[in-house]
Write an enzyme that holds these catalytic residues in place. Structure first.
Site, short mmCIF file in Angstrom:
data_model
loop_
_atom_site.label_atom_id
_atom_site.label_comp_id
_atom_site.label_asym_id
_atom_site.label_seq_id
_atom_site.Cartn_x
_atom_site.Cartn_y
_atom_site.Cartn_z
N HIS A 174 0.64 -1.26 -0.54
CA HIS A 174 0.21 -0.21 -0.05
C HIS A 174 0.68 1.47 0.26
CE1 HIS A 174 -2.93 -3.02 1.97
NE2 HIS A 174 -3.91 -2.54 1.50
N GLN B 190 -8.83 -6.94 -10.20
CA GLN B 190 -9.82 -5.47 -10.11
C GLN B 190 -8.98 -4.95 -11.10
OE1 GLN B 190 -10.12 -4.80 -5.97
NE2 GLN B 190 -8.22 -3.02 -6.34
N SER C 96 0.36 -8.75 1.36
CA SER C 96 -1.44 -9.05 1.21
C SER C 96 -1.63 -8.61 2.86
CB SER C 96 -2.19 -10.49 0.46
OG SER C 96 -3.17 -10.60 1.24
P1 AMP Z 1 -6.84 -3.30 -0.31
O1 AMP Z 1 -6.62 -2.64 0.49
O2 AMP Z 1 -6.23 -4.97 -0.10
O3 AMP Z 1 -7.78 -3.37 -0.94
O4 AMP Z 1 -5.49 -3.31 -2.08
C1 AMP Z 1 -5.74 -1.21 -1.54
C2 AMP Z 1 -5.14 -1.86 -3.27
O5 AMP Z 1 -3.18 -1.55 -2.88
C3 AMP Z 1 -5.24 -2.19 -4.25
O6 AMP Z 1 -5.06 -1.45 -5.02
C4 AMP Z 1 -3.92 -3.43 -4.36
O7 AMP Z 1 -3.46 -4.00 -5.38
C5 AMP Z 1 -3.34 -2.29 -3.98
N1 AMP Z 1 -2.07 -3.68 -2.94
C6 AMP Z 1 -2.51 -4.53 -2.37
N2 AMP Z 1 -1.45 -5.05 -1.94
C7 AMP Z 1 -0.19 -4.79 -2.57
C8 AMP Z 1 1.17 -5.42 -3.16
N3 AMP Z 1 1.82 -6.75 -2.69
N4 AMP Z 1 1.57 -4.63 -4.52
C9 AMP Z 1 1.45 -3.90 -4.43
N5 AMP Z 1 0.23 -3.45 -4.35
C10 AMP Z 1 -1.08 -3.72 -3.41
#
Ligand code: AMP
Length: 282
Positions: A37, A153, A185
């Site tokens: 993030h 997504q 993640s």
């Molecule tokens: P989330 O909080 O999981 O909904 O993710 C929010 C944003 O962060 C989304 O655009 C995800 O694709 C991005 N994101 C989550 N994990 C990663 C990662 N390991 N590397 C890059 N972007 C990420």
């Protein structure tokens, strides 16, 4: 850093920035922030005068029996991380603020929402597209940043923005990984120590498939089968392992050049997703 929970107050702040001629970047998240993030936020900071991060665990993108109630909520720590990298505003609306009435409108992106995670999680991408569309209308950013980690997504959002002429530029950011290859993640926190040891095999299966694709000796369907079997042997329950065309996420043919391999698999109760891009020269 301003911490804002209501839409009206956020719009007031944004109006001031816009009046001063400042550009606005937006990073939507569900919180429990990690280095992935923060990479999005850093990219955003480099490309705009002001950065707004949202933290909202969106109920409409979770299915019945999924982890909505268990999803890690770490607001205090998240705010500290964002403050430390000088984010301008964090928007943390309640569910009532985002969904005050029984809404009659939803955004549904056909085709690219339907296979892979869309098939395994019915309604998931309608929930994502709708909340992202609402957030775009609230923030009206010049640019919005999304991770390639959630490749389907990203594809859904790009289609929505193009189809609905939304005035925002979508910037994609490569996946940030742990040193052993596991994609960062929020759901990695669900893994037991033993499962955490197995988890990098998911990325390993993608890397192996990438080499096999570039070798051009194995039919894609056989690579998919082999890697699914490999994952089963490593203790996963694979949901799908799909070699796709990058632009529409349909099954790739051996003559396609721009490929993405998408995988989703469960270890115990935790469902992990990952992907890797492959460029094939013909
Ligand atoms: P989330 O909080 O999981 O909904 O993710 C929010 C944003 O962060 C989304 O655009 C995800 O694709 C991005 N994101 C989550 N994990 C990663 C990662 N390991 N590397 C890059 N972007 C990420």
């Amino acid at each position: 850093m301003k911490c804002i929970t209501d839409i009206k107050a956020l719009r007031e702040l944004l109006k001031q920035w816009r009046r001063a001629g400042e550009s606005i970047a937006f990073v939507p998240t569900m919180g429990n922030l990690h280095a992935g993030h923060l990479q999005l936020v850093n990219r955003a900071k480099a490309q705009a005068d002001r950065v707004v991060v949202s933290i909202f665990v969106n109920p409409t993108q979770f299915g019945v029996g999924e982890d909505f109630s268990l999803y890690p909520r770490t607001e205090q720590a998240d705010q500290e991380k964002l403050q430390a990298i000088f984010v301008d505003a964090v928007f943390m609306p309640s569910t009532e603020e985002m969904y005050p009435v029984n809404e009659l409108t939803k955004v549904s992106v056909s085709q690219v929402s339907e296979n892979h995670c869309g098939a395994a999680r019915p309604g998931h991408f309608d929930g994502v597209a709708t909340v992202v569309c609402k957030l775009f209308n609230i923030v009206q950013p010049d640019k919005a940043f999304f991770g390639e980690k959630d490749f389907q997504q990203l594809t859904v959002i790009n289609a929505m923005v193009a189809d609905l002429n939304l005035p925002v530029e979508i910037i994609s950011v490569p996946t940030v990984r742990e040193s052993d290859g596991l994609a960062m993640s929020s759901r990695n926190g669900y893994l037991t120590p033993e499962q955490r040891e197995q988890a990098p095999q998911l990325y390993q299966s993608l890397c192996t498939a990438k080499v096999l694709i570039r070798d051009k000796k194995t039919a894609y369907i056989d690579i998919e089968k082999q890697q699914k079997k490999f994952l089963e042997e490593q203790g996963f329950r694979p949901d799908y392992f799909s070699i796709c065309r990058r632009y529409d996420l349909q099954t790739a043919g051996q003559d396609d050049s721009e490929i993405v391999i998408l995988v989703a698999a469960k270890i115990g109760k935790t469902r992990l997703i990952d992907n890797i891009q492959v460029d094939v020269e013909h």
